[in-house]
Write a protein that holds these residues in place. Structure first.
Motif, PDB file in Angstrom:
ATOM      1  N   GLN A   1       0.798  -1.230   0.000  1.00  0.00           N
ATOM      2  CA  GLN A   1       0.000   0.000   0.000  1.00  0.00           C
ATOM      3  C   GLN A   1       0.826   1.274   0.000  1.00  0.00           C
ATOM      4  OE1 GLN A   1      -1.686  -2.053   3.264  1.00  0.00           O
ATOM      5  NE2 GLN A   1      -3.765  -1.636   2.597  1.00  0.00           N
ATOM      6  N   VAL A   2       2.040   1.213   0.548  1.00  0.00           N
ATOM      7  CA  VAL A   2       2.887   2.404   0.603  1.00  0.00           C
ATOM      8  C   VAL A   2       4.306   2.010   0.198  1.00  0.00           C
ATOM      9  CG1 VAL A   2       3.746   4.304   2.041  1.00  0.00           C
ATOM     10  CG2 VAL A   2       1.507   3.305   2.525  1.00  0.00           C
ATOM     11  N   ASP A   3       4.902   2.823  -0.665  1.00  0.00           N
ATOM     12  CA  ASP A   3       6.250   2.570  -1.170  1.00  0.00           C
ATOM     13  C   ASP A   3       7.191   3.627  -0.617  1.00  0.00           C
ATOM     14  OD1 ASP A   3       8.452   1.895  -2.662  1.00  0.00           O
ATOM     15  OD2 ASP A   3       7.559   2.336  -4.600  1.00  0.00           O
ATOM     16  N   MET A   4       8.303   3.202  -0.027  1.00  0.00           N
ATOM     17  CA  MET A   4       9.284   4.146   0.521  1.00  0.00           C
ATOM     18  C   MET A   4      10.679   3.811   0.008  1.00  0.00           C
ATOM     19  SD  MET A   4       8.157   4.557   4.522  1.00  0.00           S
ATOM     20  CE  MET A   4       9.055   6.060   4.849  1.00  0.00           C
ATOM     21  N   GLN A   5      11.451   4.861  -0.244  1.00  0.00           N
ATOM     22  CA  GLN A   5      12.866   4.736  -0.593  1.00  0.00           C
ATOM     23  C   GLN A   5      13.638   5.317   0.576  1.00  0.00           C
ATOM     24  OE1 GLN A   5      13.182   3.162  -4.317  1.00  0.00           O
ATOM     25  NE2 GLN A   5      14.914   4.362  -3.738  1.00  0.00           N
ATOM     26  N   ALA A   6      14.737   4.690   0.960  1.00  0.00           N
ATOM     27  CA  ALA A   6      15.544   5.241   2.051  1.00  0.00           C
ATOM     28  C   ALA A   6      17.025   5.019   1.786  1.00  0.00           C
ATOM     29  CB  ALA A   6      15.144   4.595   3.370  1.00  0.00           C
ATOM     30  N   THR A   7      17.808   6.078   2.020  1.00  0.00           N
ATOM     31  CA  THR A   7      19.263   5.966   1.904  1.00  0.00           C
ATOM     32  C   THR A   7      19.925   6.087   3.274  1.00  0.00           C
ATOM     33  OG1 THR A   7      19.468   8.330   1.458  1.00  0.00           O
ATOM     34  CG2 THR A   7      19.337   6.871  -0.450  1.00  0.00           C
ATOM     35  N   ASP A   8      19.167   6.530   4.262  1.00  0.00           N
ATOM     36  CA  ASP A   8      19.648   6.496   5.644  1.00  0.00           C
ATOM     37  C   ASP A   8      18.433   6.356   6.567  1.00  0.00           C
ATOM     38  OD1 ASP A   8      19.064   9.083   7.229  1.00  0.00           O
ATOM     39  OD2 ASP A   8      19.835   9.872   5.333  1.00  0.00           O
ATOM     40  N   PRO A   9      18.649   5.905   7.807  1.00  0.00           N
ATOM     41  CA  PRO A   9      17.528   5.596   8.702  1.00  0.00           C
ATOM     42  C   PRO A   9      16.532   6.729   8.902  1.00  0.00           C
ATOM     43  CG  PRO A   9      19.572   4.729   9.601  1.00  0.00           C
ATOM     44  CD  PRO A   9      19.949   5.564   8.406  1.00  0.00           C
ATOM     45  N   SER A  10      16.967   7.985   8.819  1.00  0.00           N
ATOM     46  CA  SER A  10      16.045   9.103   9.038  1.00  0.00           C
ATOM     47  C   SER A  10      14.951   9.154   7.966  1.00  0.00           C
ATOM     48  CB  SER A  10      16.808  10.427   9.068  1.00  0.00           C
ATOM     49  OG  SER A  10      17.304  10.740   7.780  1.00  0.00           O
ATOM     50  N   GLU A  11      15.222   8.580   6.790  1.00  0.00           N
ATOM     51  CA  GLU A  11      14.239   8.603   5.696  1.00  0.00           C
ATOM     52  C   GLU A  11      13.152   7.549   5.848  1.00  0.00           C
ATOM     53  OE1 GLU A  11      16.419   8.393   2.036  1.00  0.00           O
ATOM     54  OE2 GLU A  11      17.390  10.320   2.386  1.00  0.00           O
ATOM     55  N   MET A  12      13.256   6.728   6.888  1.00  0.00           N
ATOM     56  CA  MET A  12      12.182   5.763   7.166  1.00  0.00           C
ATOM     57  C   MET A  12      11.911   5.700   8.665  1.00  0.00           C
ATOM     58  SD  MET A  12      13.958   2.171   6.252  1.00  0.00           S
ATOM     59  CE  MET A  12      15.353   1.539   7.145  1.00  0.00           C
ATOM     60  N   SER A  13      11.994   6.879   9.300  1.00  0.00           N
ATOM     61  CA  SER A  13      11.714   6.962  10.738  1.00  0.00           C
ATOM     62  C   SER A  13      10.246   6.621  10.998  1.00  0.00           C
ATOM     63  CB  SER A  13      12.019   8.363  11.252  1.00  0.00           C
ATOM     64  OG  SER A  13      11.076   9.270  10.719  1.00  0.00           O
ATOM     65  N   LEU A  14       9.963   6.246  12.220  1.00  0.00           N
ATOM     66  CA  LEU A  14       8.596   5.887  12.596  1.00  0.00           C
ATOM     67  C   LEU A  14       7.639   7.049  12.359  1.00  0.00           C
ATOM     68  CD1 LEU A  14       6.757   3.699  13.658  1.00  0.00           C
ATOM     69  CD2 LEU A  14       7.351   4.384  15.976  1.00  0.00           C
TER      70      LEU A  14
END
Length: 137
Positions: free
Chosen positions: A116-129
């Motif tokens: 349902q949701v797509d995320m890209q992350a290059t460091d942990p802050s880009e997928m924080s809770l």
């Protein structure tokens, strides 16, 4: 085993485990990695594991795909859940690895029906809770 347009195969176990996460809620998350030209399951997160456990599953300098079953409560006080797909591609990973993961991502994601949701992350802050919560609601 399903073949993928990029030349990357997706192991049947990936789809099976994803279906178990989606329909039976057997896992909180699944981490996938590319190994010998195919996507395989690297780690299954127990339903009791936290978002911190999920975050700790990503290597600091290697790419991964992952799905996370996120539970939340809406402003109307309804319990809901959304399945997030995360493409983890840290800046410190090798260029070739980043290219392989980037070129296979869309095809692999299509194999997992129900994201349902797509995320890209290059460091942990880009997928924080906090970001996950904001994207869920």
């Amino acid at each position: 085993m399903a073949n993928v347009a990029s030349g990357m195969a997706v192991h049947d176990d990936c789809k099976l485990r994803f279906q178990e996460l989606k329909s039976k809620r057997s896992y909180r998350f699944i981490v996938f990695k590319i190994e010998e030209q195919q996507v395989v399951v690297e780690k299954l997160g127990d339903p009791t594991e936290s978002y911190e456990d999920f975050m700790a599953s990503f290597p600091a300098n290697e790419c991964r795909y992952a799905v996370y079953d996120f539970d939340f409560t809406t402003s109307e006080n309804c319990q809901k859940s959304k399945i997030f797909f995360v493409a983890w591609s840290p800046d410190t990973s090798k260029v070739r690895m980043k290219m392989v993961y980037a070129s296979s991502k869309d095809r692999f994601k299509r194999e997992l029906d129900g994201i349902q949701v797509d995320m890209q992350a290059t460091d942990p802050s880009e997928m924080s809770l906090d970001l996950v919560k904001a994207r869920a609601i």
